[in-house]
Write a protein that holds these residues in place. Sequence first.
Motif, short mmCIF file in Angstrom:
data_model
loop_
_atom_site.label_atom_id
_atom_site.label_comp_id
_atom_site.label_asym_id
_atom_site.label_seq_id
_atom_site.Cartn_x
_atom_site.Cartn_y
_atom_site.Cartn_z
N ARG A 33 -2.76 5.26 3.84
CA ARG A 33 -4.01 5.32 4.63
C ARG A 33 -4.99 3.87 4.64
O ARG A 33 -4.68 3.10 3.70
CB ARG A 33 -4.91 6.44 4.14
N PRO A 34 -5.40 3.69 5.57
CA PRO A 34 -6.40 2.47 5.70
C PRO A 34 -7.21 2.62 4.38
O PRO A 34 -7.74 3.42 4.11
CB PRO A 34 -7.26 2.59 6.99
N GLY A 35 -7.46 1.10 3.82
CA GLY A 35 -8.31 1.04 2.79
C GLY A 35 -7.68 1.28 1.51
O GLY A 35 -8.20 0.79 0.37
N GLN A 36 -6.38 1.78 1.55
CA GLN A 36 -5.51 1.59 0.30
C GLN A 36 -4.80 0.36 0.09
O GLN A 36 -4.34 -0.32 1.13
CB GLN A 36 -4.52 2.99 0.35
N HIS A 37 -4.40 0.17 -1.30
CA HIS A 37 -3.45 -1.14 -1.32
C HIS A 37 -2.26 -0.76 -0.50
O HIS A 37 -1.70 0.33 -0.81
CB HIS A 37 -3.09 -1.28 -2.99
N GLY A 38 -1.63 -1.66 0.12
CA GLY A 38 -0.53 -1.51 0.92
C GLY A 38 -0.77 -0.40 2.37
O GLY A 38 0.18 0.06 2.51
N ALA A 39 -2.00 -0.42 2.76
CA ALA A 39 -2.13 0.33 3.86
C ALA A 39 -0.99 0.16 5.01
O ALA A 39 -1.00 -1.17 5.35
CB ALA A 39 -3.73 0.10 4.28
N GLY A 40 -0.66 1.44 5.47
CA GLY A 40 0.27 1.29 6.65
C GLY A 40 1.59 1.55 6.01
O GLY A 40 2.60 1.61 6.89
N PHE A 41 2.21 1.01 5.04
CA PHE A 41 3.32 1.05 4.50
C PHE A 41 3.75 2.75 4.39
O PHE A 41 2.83 3.53 4.19
CB PHE A 41 3.52 0.38 3.09
#
Length: 133
Positions: A33-41
């Motif tokens: 999720r957006p805001g997480q490390h690696g967002a979008g992966f």
Amino acid sequence: MPRAPELTGRPLIVVVAGIVHDAGGRVLIAQRRPGQHGAGFWEFPGGKRAPGETATAALGRELDEELGIHVEAAESFLALEHDNPDRRVALEFFLVTRFRGEPVAREGQPLRWVPVAELAAGGGGAGGAAGGG
């Protein structure tokens, strides 16, 4: 075996990830999720192992929190360590061989069932199939 944090100066994060498959042989991946490390992966579901928690207990807790499933049986599959500039991550992957419930996105994360061949070919956006949340 992960190296001790004092040897590298970076914190060690221990993460468990579950490789959940369906009757058709597809595996479940979740998008960070957006805001997480690696967002979008895309990754295998899982997350951080708490201090003193066993790997299988962490796996069961994380998959219940993220997917609403209850792990009944899982086998250790792969362990590896990844170095980032700011942290080291020890990843413990498990093949979830039996579970109860139907996976749902309890944290609002997109989920996809994908054929293993698609992951092996680099498809499905599974650029970070590691677990970590």
